[in-house]
Design a protein around this motif. Sequence first.
Motif, PDB file in Angstrom:
ATOM      1  N   LEU A 213      10.533  -7.919  21.963  1.00  5.81           N
ATOM      2  CA  LEU A 213       9.672  -6.783  21.635  1.00  5.81           C
ATOM      3  C   LEU A 213       9.274  -6.013  22.890  1.00  5.81           C
ATOM      4  N   SER A 214       9.085  -6.717  23.992  1.00  7.09           N
ATOM      5  CA  SER A 214       8.786  -6.044  25.262  1.00  7.09           C
ATOM      6  C   SER A 214       9.939  -5.139  25.666  1.00  7.09           C
ATOM      7  N   LEU A 215      11.155  -5.663  25.549  1.00  9.69           N
ATOM      8  CA  LEU A 215      12.344  -4.887  25.928  1.00  9.69           C
ATOM      9  C   LEU A 215      12.565  -3.712  24.981  1.00  9.69           C
ATOM     10  N   ALA A 277       8.301 -11.526  11.143  1.00  9.26           N
ATOM     11  CA  ALA A 277       7.174 -10.720  10.664  1.00  9.26           C
ATOM     12  C   ALA A 277       6.605  -9.871  11.799  1.00  9.26           C
ATOM     13  N   GLN A 278       6.501 -10.450  13.001  1.00 11.93           N
ATOM     14  CA  GLN A 278       6.029  -9.703  14.166  1.00 11.93           C
ATOM     15  C   GLN A 278       7.029  -8.617  14.562  1.00 11.93           C
ATOM     16  N   TYR A 279       8.305  -8.959  14.501  1.00 14.14           N
ATOM     17  CA  TYR A 279       9.363  -7.999  14.809  1.00 14.14           C
ATOM     18  C   TYR A 279       9.322  -6.836  13.818  1.00 14.14           C
ATOM     19  N   THR A 283       9.002  -2.756  14.368  1.00 18.58           N
ATOM     20  CA  THR A 283      10.110  -1.868  14.004  1.00 18.58           C
ATOM     21  C   THR A 283       9.943  -1.296  12.596  1.00 18.58           C
ATOM     22  N   ARG A 284       8.717  -1.267  12.077  1.00 13.55           N
ATOM     23  CA  ARG A 284       8.527  -0.912  10.670  1.00 13.55           C
ATOM     24  C   ARG A 284       9.040   0.498  10.353  1.00 13.55           C
TER      25      ARG A 284
END
Length: 328
Positions: A213-215, A277-279, A283-284
């Motif tokens: 997610l940082s990248l 779920a966090q991803y 990216t929603r």
Amino acid sequence: MDIMIGYLDDKEARLMIFSFCLKTRNDRRHLFDIEVNHLISSILEQCSYSTSEWEKVLDQLSLEKKKKKLQTYDHIIESYIYNPSQLPSKINSDPELEDADYIRFILFNALHESDMRPIQFENDDTFKFSDAWTIFLKDQNSYKLTFVIEAQTIENSLRNPQKKLGCYIGEEEEIPNIPSFSPSLLEMTIKECLQSLLHCYPSAIPSITFCLLSLLQLAKKSCTEQVYHEYISMSRAVWLKIFQSLLDDVVFENPETTPFKKSRTISKLSKYCSCLAQYNRFTRYELSDDFDNYLDNMWYHFLCSRRIYLKSTNTTDQDLVWLETLLF
């Protein structure tokens, strides 16, 4: 097909056909030909064998051997984390495994460089990550705490929906201290991060997802929209590959000896679910119906194969509804 199986009174001949079908699945030929898939499913559905007979045939297959070896590796790492005084013996190379299968040990040694003795393995000189990814992984490791807590909260909620534990997913936050990368270095680092996500041990899943997610946050700010969406598509393909692999690993597990709620594979899957779920939160706006459709199709094929196994072995599985809730 019913006629052919019905006339095979010879027990050895029936077993040979049964074994051949499972070997064909092992080679994944059924995934690329719908007629082959239908044929195999039809034959297996008519075969009535005990769980021990299924296990005897499955144990001869290369994918099953690889699965058990990698489960052993994950168990070695997790046991060492919970008991740091017991350094594992040096891991010997296995001719049936690929260099990438040893990535879990490289990741452990990088993530625990400062607090635990490294795990030695024979393949340590055949696969190397770039310095950029290794340094980035170590640097981000110090900022992951909140993310890991959130992932654990989500996992607990997914595994125990009846307890209404809650599922905390906050608003998207800025991930701190992201270094600058050239376009080519960013692409290479994202690919190595995704390779790590695919091959990591269970406890490392939140850490690698946090790095991903940082990248992606960096890519969203520094790349064109087209390039950023290519990275999203690339990462979604890896998530789907992970879920497909883990569902394949458990589709023929004996529910009497390894119920899903106690399965190490499903435990690992639940960690991936919490991090997905966090991803998805991040990216929603980039998600498409295709991603959910692929997951739905994956579950449908898993369910069909699982029911064939249960019918053949005359067993029941009380955890199928629970597993579906976990995934969806």
